[in-house]
Design an enzyme around this catalytic site. Structure first.
Site: not given
Length: 345
Positions: A186, A209, A236, A250, A254
């Site tokens: 990602g 990505d 994906d 990174k 979150h």
């Protein structure tokens, strides 16, 4: 207004002023967003200018521009000169696009509808315990940005700029000796894996990505002279992650709830070569509410996306659930940490 002290030992008027600043903080957000949107920092970097000159250059209403700049003086963004012109301050220069750690994209993104409207319903986010973006924009923020690419581009720029705060340091702190391949999972434009590749000229890297993102990473690699060791891979990360010695995550975990994070980490674990590891770069939140960016970012996640900022214990729980064991934690000079994990025995 009296100067009577309250139980906290501060004069009552100081609490009043501080609370007033908190309540009207969204006004400041929109002032800064507007300054960034109309590139006033760039204009004034060429020299002081009058409100009329700025309004003409940016096709703005003259009186509104004068009032905006007057407010910016009070905020410390600009200074008023003796010849009735407005000059930039060091604070304003943080909104220049080409400075290290630029906040221009962040200023635009945070004040634009993608983030702004969900925050307007924040009490409901706390009541229901879920993000409010779907009430305005659809299932996920990323879906909204695909419909409004200009705002999405500002957010991407913001993420790149915020990443710049930690990437160079992370590239020094993540040891790649003996590591042949690294995948930035990602990774968008690939800034982290590119930094590692520039530090280690034996390292081969890739960005994994979505298909529309990969060309940007390939272009960035070529611009840095890394294209002979770099590969863009479309896919994906909810489904699988390519094989590598090192998987980089990174500012990914979150964004997502626990069960989704566990799936991403499991996919990373499945794709690790023998002796491989995962390196996670995130903010680390303190359980007891220490001041800083992390707790406020956690509120942003609550309002806008389905993720959260986490404590060290919460990250360890994610690793364990995914069949990983944390082997190292490295603190950076900011609130970000690098957590490294390997497959559990």
């Amino acid at each position: 207004m009296t100067h009577a002290s309250d139980s906290a030992g501060l004069p009552a008027d100081e609490h009043y002023s501080r609370m007033m600043s908190m309540i009207t903080g969204h006004w400041v957000t929109q002032v800064v967003r507007t300054v960034a949107t109309y590139s006033i920092a760039e204009h004034l970097s060429e020299g002081p200018a009058t409100a009329e000159q700025i309004a003409e250059a940016k096709e703005l209403d003259v009186d509104a521009t004068r009032r905006l700049l007057r407010t910016c003086v009070g905020l410390g963004l600009v200074a008023f000169t003796d010849d009735a012109k407005f000059a930039p301050t060091d604070l304003l220069r943080t909104l220049l696009p080409d400075v290290n750690g630029s906040l221009k994209g962040w200023a635009v993104a945070q004040g634009s509808p993608g983030h702004w409207e969900p925050w307007g319903n924040f009490p409901e986010a706390v009541r229901a315990g879920r993000r409010q973006a779907p009430e305005y924009h659809g299932p996920e923020l990323w879906d909204y940005y695909s419909q409004f690419p200009a705002e999405g581009a500002a957010f991407t720029t913001a993420m790149d700029d915020l990443s710049a705060m930690v990437i160079d340091e992370a590239a020094r702190l993540i040891d790649t000796s003996g590591t042949k391949t690294a995948v930035d999972v990602g990774g968008a434009s690939g800034s982290l894996v590119h930094a590692l590749m520039l530090t280690d000229d034996q390292l081969h890297g890739s960005v994994y990505d979505l298909p529309h993102v990969v060309p940007d990473a390939e272009t960035a690699a070529a611009r840095k002279g890394l294209d002979d060791r770099f590969t863009g891979v479309a896919g994906d990360f909810f489904e699988s992650v390519p094989a590598a010695d090192l998987h980089l995550l990174k500012f990914i975990l979150h964004d997502w709830p626990d069960e989704t994070c566990v799936q991403i980490l499991r996919n990373c674990r499945a794709g690790l070569n023998e002796g491989g590891r995962v390196a996670v770069v995130e903010l680390l939140i303190d359980e007891h509410g220490e001041p800083g960016l992390a707790p406020l970012m956690d509120m942003n996640m609550l309002a806008v996306v389905s993720g959260k900022e986490r404590t060290l214990a919460e990250y360890d729980a994610l690793f364990t659930a995914a069949g990983l064991t944390r082997t190292k934690m490295t603190r950076t000079s900011s609130e970000h940490v690098i957590l490294e994990a390997t497959p559990a025995d």
